[in-house]
Motif scaffolding. Structure first.
Motif, PDB file in Angstrom:
ATOM      1  N   ALA A 295      18.921  -8.858 -53.878  1.00 17.77           N
ATOM      2  CA  ALA A 295      19.362  -8.237 -52.626  1.00 17.77           C
ATOM      3  C   ALA A 295      20.030  -6.884 -52.829  1.00 17.77           C
ATOM      4  N   ARG A 296      20.623  -6.683 -53.978  1.00 19.50           N
ATOM      5  CA  ARG A 296      21.469  -5.508 -54.192  1.00 19.50           C
ATOM      6  C   ARG A 296      20.687  -4.209 -53.994  1.00 19.50           C
ATOM      7  N   GLY A 297      21.225  -3.346 -53.149  1.00 16.77           N
ATOM      8  CA  GLY A 297      20.596  -2.064 -52.877  1.00 16.77           C
ATOM      9  C   GLY A 297      19.432  -2.113 -51.912  1.00 16.77           C
ATOM     10  N   ARG A 298      19.141  -3.291 -51.327  1.00 16.50           N
ATOM     11  CA  ARG A 298      17.966  -3.431 -50.466  1.00 16.50           C
ATOM     12  C   ARG A 298      18.298  -3.876 -49.052  1.00 16.50           C
ATOM     13  N   VAL A 299      19.570  -4.124 -48.749  1.00 15.46           N
ATOM     14  CA  VAL A 299      19.912  -4.716 -47.453  1.00 15.46           C
ATOM     15  C   VAL A 299      20.379  -3.641 -46.478  1.00 15.46           C
ATOM     16  N   HIS A 300      19.832  -3.707 -45.260  1.00 21.51           N
ATOM     17  CA  HIS A 300      20.186  -2.756 -44.207  1.00 21.51           C
ATOM     18  C   HIS A 300      21.399  -3.211 -43.413  1.00 21.51           C
ATOM     19  N   VAL A 301      21.766  -4.480 -43.518  1.00 19.64           N
ATOM     20  CA  VAL A 301      22.950  -5.000 -42.845  1.00 19.64           C
ATOM     21  C   VAL A 301      23.774  -5.781 -43.865  1.00 19.64           C
ATOM     22  N   ASP A 302      25.019  -6.061 -43.531  1.00 22.40           N
ATOM     23  CA  ASP A 302      25.864  -6.828 -44.439  1.00 22.40           C
ATOM     24  C   ASP A 302      25.294  -8.243 -44.595  1.00 22.40           C
ATOM     25  N   THR A 303      25.291  -8.740 -45.824  1.00 20.41           N
ATOM     26  CA  THR A 303      24.551  -9.962 -46.140  1.00 20.41           C
ATOM     27  C   THR A 303      25.384 -10.859 -47.045  1.00 20.41           C
ATOM     28  N   GLY A 304      25.527 -12.120 -46.607  1.00 25.47           N
ATOM     29  CA  GLY A 304      26.183 -13.132 -47.415  1.00 25.47           C
ATOM     30  C   GLY A 304      25.225 -14.260 -47.742  1.00 25.47           C
ATOM     31  N   PHE A 305      25.722 -15.277 -48.452  1.00 30.79           N
ATOM     32  CA  PHE A 305      24.856 -16.335 -48.960  1.00 30.79           C
ATOM     33  C   PHE A 305      25.504 -17.709 -48.787  1.00 30.79           C
ATOM     34  N   TRP A 306      24.693 -18.670 -48.346  1.00 31.63           N
ATOM     35  CA  TRP A 306      25.067 -20.068 -48.404  1.00 31.63           C
ATOM     36  C   TRP A 306      24.670 -20.625 -49.771  1.00 31.63           C
ATOM     37  N   GLY A 307      25.393 -21.622 -50.230  1.00 32.48           N
ATOM     38  CA  GLY A 307      24.964 -22.402 -51.375  1.00 32.48           C
ATOM     39  C   GLY A 307      24.220 -23.641 -50.908  1.00 32.48           C
ATOM     40  N   GLY A 308      23.633 -24.354 -51.858  1.00 34.12           N
ATOM     41  CA  GLY A 308      22.902 -25.571 -51.535  1.00 34.12           C
ATOM     42  C   GLY A 308      23.549 -26.795 -52.165  1.00 34.12           C
ATOM     43  N   ALA A 309      23.492 -27.920 -51.443  1.00 32.28           N
ATOM     44  CA  ALA A 309      23.941 -29.215 -51.963  1.00 32.28           C
ATOM     45  C   ALA A 309      22.724 -30.121 -52.054  1.00 32.28           C
ATOM     46  N   VAL A 310      22.336 -30.458 -53.265  1.00 32.57           N
ATOM     47  CA  VAL A 310      21.156 -31.283 -53.510  1.00 32.57           C
ATOM     48  C   VAL A 310      21.546 -32.393 -54.489  1.00 32.57           C
ATOM     49  N   PRO A 311      20.722 -33.425 -54.617  1.00 31.14           N
ATOM     50  CA  PRO A 311      21.054 -34.493 -55.559  1.00 31.14           C
ATOM     51  C   PRO A 311      21.289 -33.946 -56.975  1.00 31.14           C
ATOM     52  N   GLY A 312      22.421 -34.313 -57.550  1.00 27.24           N
ATOM     53  CA  GLY A 312      22.692 -33.968 -58.935  1.00 27.24           C
ATOM     54  C   GLY A 312      23.425 -32.668 -59.170  1.00 27.24           C
TER      55      GLY A 312
END
Length: 442
Positions: free
Chosen positions: A113-130
Motif C-alpha cells: 500500500a505504501r505510496g499508492r493510496v489516495h486516501v488515508d488507509t488502515g487495516f483490520w487483522g484476521g482471526a482464524v483457527p490457530g
C-alpha cells in the motif's frame, strides 16, 4: 490559516448551517460564521449552495492487494474511494495473499500500500483457527480489530471459527480490549438450506436464509455476554436479527452493527435472473426487509453504513448464482446510492454524515475523522445533493467495471474531495498523486 472553505450548507455535529471552515496544518482550526472575513491573503474556496460534508469513512473494503490485485488494488480502490467522497478506508484482512493474520503478513500488506493510496488507509487483522498467539502482536502492530467468519469465507486461506474457536478468540481479545468484527452466518443453517445453482435469484436467496444470520448473531451475543469482548456485526442483511440486537444493546452489551448501501437501496424483487453482479453474502433481501433496516437506522439500532466493496474480475461473475463470486462493487457509489433512498424517505444530510462518517470513525476509534469540528482532520466531501447522474461502469475508478448500480439514476454528485485541507479530486478526476497516509490504531 492555510485556507478557508465557505458554504451555505456545512454539515456539523450540531446540524446543517452556513459557515466558514478554517484549515491550518491539515486540520480544522475553526468553524466560523458564514460572513467571517478571513485574514488577508488567505485562500478562500466558496462552495455556494453545495454541501460540505465530513469526508466519508468506509471501514469495510476488500482491496485484495497483494495476491489478487487483478481483482482490485490499492491505487484503484483508493482512487474510487476519493472520487466517491470517501477520505478514509479500512482494508479487510482476506482476499489478499497472504491474509492479514500475522504481523509479517501485515508488513507485506503495508508494503503493497505504501505510496499508492489516495486516501488515508488502515487495516483490520484476521482471526482464524490457530492464530490466537498472533492476535496481541497484530493489535500492538496497529490493526484496528479482528475479523472472523462463522461460516466459510469463500477463500480457503481464511477459514471460519467454530464455536470453540470463537470463544477462544473472544477470550484473548477481551484481555486487551480488542475489537472482534464478525461475518455472522451459521454454517449449520446454510448446510440445511437448498444449495444454489443456476441463474434464478430466488434460488440463491433461499440458500442464505435469514435464520442463518439470526442464529449466528445469537451465538455471537452469547459469547459477548460470557466473555465481555467488544464485538461488531458486519453487513447486517436480515431484519429478523434486529430485536435481539436491540435487546443486547439495551442490556449494555458492547455490540455495534453495520449495514450496507446495497441492502438499503436494492431489493430481491428487482434482481434479474442471471444478474450475478447483485450476488453477495449475506444476500439482498425483499423490500419489506429493506424498510425494517431503514427503521433500525432511524432508531439507532444500526450504527453505520459501509460499502463491503468486494470486487472481482468480470469473468468470475458468471450468470450462475451457485458458482459466481459473491461481492458487490460500490466503493465510489455508496454516498449517492444511500442519499438517493434517504432523501426519498425524509432523512437528512445530518443523518447521512452520522451513518457514513461519524459512525464508522467511532467504530474504528479514528478520533481525528468523522466530523466537521475543530481539531479533526480537514477531510471533506463536497456534494451537490439535488443533482443526478446515471451510473456508467466505465466511468468508475475501481479496477473491474462491474457494479449492481449500472444504469441507475442517483441523486448526489460529488463535486470534489479534500484530504487534510487539500483538494484531491474534482468531479472524480484526481488532482494529486497518492497522498493518503497509512493509519494505525492509536
Amino acid at each position: 490559516m492555510e485556507n478557508v472553505l465557505r458554504s451555505r450548507r456545512v454539515v456539523t455535529p450540531g446540524g446543517v448551517r452556513p459557515a466558514c471552515v478554517a484549515v491550518d496544518g491539515g486540520r480544522i482550526a475553526a468553524v466560523l460564521p458564514y460572513d467571517t472575513a478571513p485574514p488577508p491573503g488567505t485562500p478562500v474556496t466558496d462552495l455556494g449552495d453545495d454541501v460540505l460534508l465530513p469526508g466519508l469513512v468506509d471501514t469495510h473494503v476488500h482491496v485484495n492487494d497483494p495476491g489478487r490485485s487483478a481483482w482490485e488494488g490499492f491505487g484503484t480502490a483508493t482512487l474510487a474511494a476519493a472520487a466517491g467522497g470517501v477520505t478514509t478506508l479500512v482494508d479487510m484482512p482476506l482476499n489478499s495473499l497472504p491474509p492479514t493474520t500475522t504481523p509479517a503478513a501485515l508488513d507485506v500488506k503495508r508494503a503493497a500500500a505504501r505510496g499508492r493510496v489516495h486516501v488515508d488507509t488502515g487495516f483490520w487483522g484476521g482471526a482464524v483457527p490457530g492464530n490466537e498467539e498472533e492476535l496481541r502482536p497484530l493489535h500492538d502492530a496497529g490493526v484496528f480489530g479482528f475479523k472472523a467468519f462463522l461460516s466459510p469465507s469463500g477463500v480457503d486461506e481464511f477459514p471460519p471459527l467454530d464455536p470453540a474457536g470463537l470463544d477462544a478468540v473472544a477470550t484473548r481479545l477481551a484481555a486487551f480490549d480488542g475489537l472482534l468484527i464478525v461475518h455472522a452466518e451459521d454454517p449449520g443453517r446454510l448446510a440445511r438450506a437448498p444449495q444454489p445453482a443456476g441463474p434464478g435469484y430466488a434460488d440463491f436467496l433461499a440458500s442464505r436464509p435469514p435464520a442463518a444470520e439470526e442464529t449466528a448473531i445469537g451465538t455471537l451475543l452469547e459469547t459477548v455476554r460470557r466473555r465481555g469482548v467488544r464485538a461488531h456485526v458486519l453487513h447486517l442483511s436480515s431484519s429478523g436479527a434486529l430485536p435481539a440486537l436491540a435487546a443486547a444493546r439495551a442490556e449494555g452489551l458492547p455490540v455495534t452493527v453495520e449495514t450496507c448501501p446495497h441492502f438499503l437501496t436494492l431489493t430481491a424483487e428487482e434482481v434479474p435472473d442471471g444478474a450475478t453482479e447483485f450476488k453477495c453474502c449475506p444476500p439482498i433481501r425483499e423490500a419489506a426487509n429493506r424498510d425494517a433496516l431503514w427503521a433500525a437506522l432511524a432508531d439507532g439500532t444500526l450504527d453505520c453504513v459501509v460499502s463491503d466493496h468486494s470486487p472481482c474480475t468480470a469473468d468470475l461473475k458468471v450468470p450462475d448464482f451457485g458458482t459466481a463470486w459473491g461481492g458487490i462493487s460500490s466503493l465510489q457509489l455508496g454516498l449517492p446510492a444511500v442519499w438517493t433512498e434517504a432523501r426519498r424517505r425524509g432523512h437528512t444530510l445530518t443523518d447521512l454524515a452520522r451513518w457514513m462518517s461519524a459512525g464508522p470513525a467511532a467504530l474504528a476509534g479514528l478520533r481525528a475523522k468523522g466530523a466537521i469540528e475543530p481539531g479533526r482532520d480537514a477531510d471533506f466531501a463536497v456534494l451537490a445533493p439535488d443533482e443526478t447522474f446515471t451510473v456508467d461502469p466505465a466511468a468508475l475508478h475501481h479496477r473491474n467495471p462491474v457494479t449492481a448500480y449500472a444504469g441507475r439514476t442517483l441523486h448526489g454528485v460529488v463535486r470534489s474531495t479534500w484530504l487534510r485541507g487539500r483538494r484531491i479530486t474534482d468531479h472524480g478526476t484526481p488532482l494529486t498523486g497518492p497522498t493518503g497516509r497509512l493509519l494505525e490504531r492509536t
